[in-house]
Design a protein around this motif. Sequence first.
Motif, PDB file in Angstrom:
ATOM      1  N   SER A 100       0.839  -1.203   0.000  1.00  0.00           N
ATOM      2  CA  SER A 100       0.000   0.000   0.000  1.00  0.00           C
ATOM      3  C   SER A 100       0.874   1.254   0.000  1.00  0.00           C
ATOM      4  O   SER A 100       0.517   2.270  -0.599  1.00  0.00           O
ATOM      5  CB  SER A 100      -0.943  -0.014   1.207  1.00  0.00           C
ATOM      6  N   GLY A 101       2.039   1.183   0.670  1.00  0.00           N
ATOM      7  CA  GLY A 101       2.959   2.317   0.642  1.00  0.00           C
ATOM      8  C   GLY A 101       3.580   2.506  -0.731  1.00  0.00           C
ATOM      9  O   GLY A 101       3.766   3.638  -1.191  1.00  0.00           O
ATOM     10  N   ASN A 103       2.191   1.876  -3.493  1.00  0.00           N
ATOM     11  CA  ASN A 103       1.174   2.467  -4.370  1.00  0.00           C
ATOM     12  C   ASN A 103       1.038   3.974  -4.186  1.00  0.00           C
ATOM     13  O   ASN A 103       0.438   4.648  -5.032  1.00  0.00           O
ATOM     14  CB  ASN A 103      -0.179   1.790  -4.115  1.00  0.00           C
ATOM     15  N   THR A 104       1.562   4.501  -3.047  1.00  0.00           N
ATOM     16  CA  THR A 104       1.464   5.952  -2.832  1.00  0.00           C
ATOM     17  C   THR A 104       2.593   6.713  -3.532  1.00  0.00           C
ATOM     18  O   THR A 104       2.540   7.935  -3.631  1.00  0.00           O
ATOM     19  CB  THR A 104       1.518   6.289  -1.323  1.00  0.00           C
ATOM     20  N   VAL A 105       3.622   5.993  -3.990  1.00  0.00           N
ATOM     21  CA  VAL A 105       4.747   6.658  -4.673  1.00  0.00           C
ATOM     22  C   VAL A 105       4.314   7.030  -6.093  1.00  0.00           C
ATOM     23  O   VAL A 105       3.854   6.165  -6.835  1.00  0.00           O
ATOM     24  CB  VAL A 105       5.978   5.730  -4.721  1.00  0.00           C
ATOM     25  N   PRO A 106       4.412   8.307  -6.460  1.00  0.00           N
ATOM     26  CA  PRO A 106       3.982   8.725  -7.807  1.00  0.00           C
ATOM     27  C   PRO A 106       4.679   7.927  -8.904  1.00  0.00           C
ATOM     28  O   PRO A 106       5.889   7.677  -8.836  1.00  0.00           O
ATOM     29  CB  PRO A 106       4.392  10.207  -7.855  1.00  0.00           C
ATOM     30  N   GLN A 131      10.576   5.672   0.217  1.00  0.00           N
ATOM     31  CA  GLN A 131       9.358   6.468   0.382  1.00  0.00           C
ATOM     32  C   GLN A 131       8.204   5.618   0.895  1.00  0.00           C
ATOM     33  O   GLN A 131       7.382   6.072   1.708  1.00  0.00           O
ATOM     34  CB  GLN A 131       8.980   7.103  -0.956  1.00  0.00           C
ATOM     35  N   ALA A 132       8.139   4.369   0.415  1.00  0.00           N
ATOM     36  CA  ALA A 132       7.050   3.481   0.842  1.00  0.00           C
ATOM     37  C   ALA A 132       7.133   3.210   2.341  1.00  0.00           C
ATOM     38  O   ALA A 132       6.118   3.241   3.046  1.00  0.00           O
ATOM     39  CB  ALA A 132       7.117   2.173   0.052  1.00  0.00           C
ATOM     40  N   SER A 135       5.836   5.998   4.364  1.00  0.00           N
ATOM     41  CA  SER A 135       4.373   6.150   4.274  1.00  0.00           C
ATOM     42  C   SER A 135       3.624   5.163   5.140  1.00  0.00           C
ATOM     43  O   SER A 135       2.444   5.371   5.439  1.00  0.00           O
ATOM     44  CB  SER A 135       3.930   5.991   2.809  1.00  0.00           C
ATOM     45  N   VAL A 136       4.266   4.060   5.506  1.00  0.00           N
ATOM     46  CA  VAL A 136       3.528   2.994   6.202  1.00  0.00           C
ATOM     47  C   VAL A 136       4.095   2.713   7.596  1.00  0.00           C
ATOM     48  O   VAL A 136       3.917   1.612   8.121  1.00  0.00           O
ATOM     49  CB  VAL A 136       3.519   1.693   5.363  1.00  0.00           C
ATOM     50  N   GLU A 206       6.733  11.656   7.963  1.00  0.00           N
ATOM     51  CA  GLU A 206       5.626  11.685   7.002  1.00  0.00           C
ATOM     52  C   GLU A 206       6.083  12.288   5.674  1.00  0.00           C
ATOM     53  O   GLU A 206       6.805  13.290   5.636  1.00  0.00           O
ATOM     54  CB  GLU A 206       4.478  12.519   7.571  1.00  0.00           C
ATOM     55  N   ARG A 209       2.867  14.940   0.113  1.00  0.00           N
ATOM     56  CA  ARG A 209       2.469  14.699  -1.290  1.00  0.00           C
ATOM     57  C   ARG A 209       1.882  15.958  -1.895  1.00  0.00           C
ATOM     58  O   ARG A 209       1.150  16.666  -1.241  1.00  0.00           O
ATOM     59  CB  ARG A 209       1.442  13.560  -1.372  1.00  0.00           C
TER      60      ARG A 209
END
Length: 209
Positions: A100-101, A103-106, A131-132, A135-136, A206, A209
């Motif tokens: 899921s993290g 998937n947040t990376v552009p 980055q992932a 995020s998690v 954090e 984004r």
Amino acid sequence: MTIKLTLFSAVGSLVLGTVVAGMRVSPVPVARWAGTAYVAVFRNTPLTLILVFCSLGLYSTLGMNLASEGPTSLADNNFRWAVIGLSIYTAAFVCESLRSGINTVPMGQSEAGRSLGLSFLQNLRIIVLPQAFRSVIAPLGSVFIALTKNTTVASAISVAEASFLMKNMIETEAALLAIGLIFTLGFVILTLPAGLLFGHLAKRFEVAR
């Protein structure tokens, strides 16, 4: 023993979960299929069953020893198989949190890495995963807190962690309520600071984004 189980299993599940997450987002179809199958199988298998299979199936039946012969051989083997079982089980949840993290990376950042000539693994290791993970942090904290509580299942294969000791004390002592409260308080002392720490780290690192 509970703390040792948690620490060793957390490291094992973090390493294994990261590998499986990489397989889940791999461009190779076989790797993606294997990663998906791993998560589907172990996330839906009871932890008790995994630990009993490790101890009775792999250790007792197939003779796969993880410790040298000696007076503590049985206890050492059970502890190490408990760590492996907990790591395998928890890695499925680490993988899904980490995915899921990812998937947040552009997407543009991954494409930029590929345009620079980075391979998939280099792109994953240098650009995506750092980055992932940031995020998690909070979801991973929840996974590891759940792992702390799941270590009680290791008593099923006679690992002397907290619930195993509590069971023995209840058999010899009459103060059932007091014993229960003591062990409940012990787990609160273990998990509450961990939750606060992961919450602080999540805010500290954090990703904007």
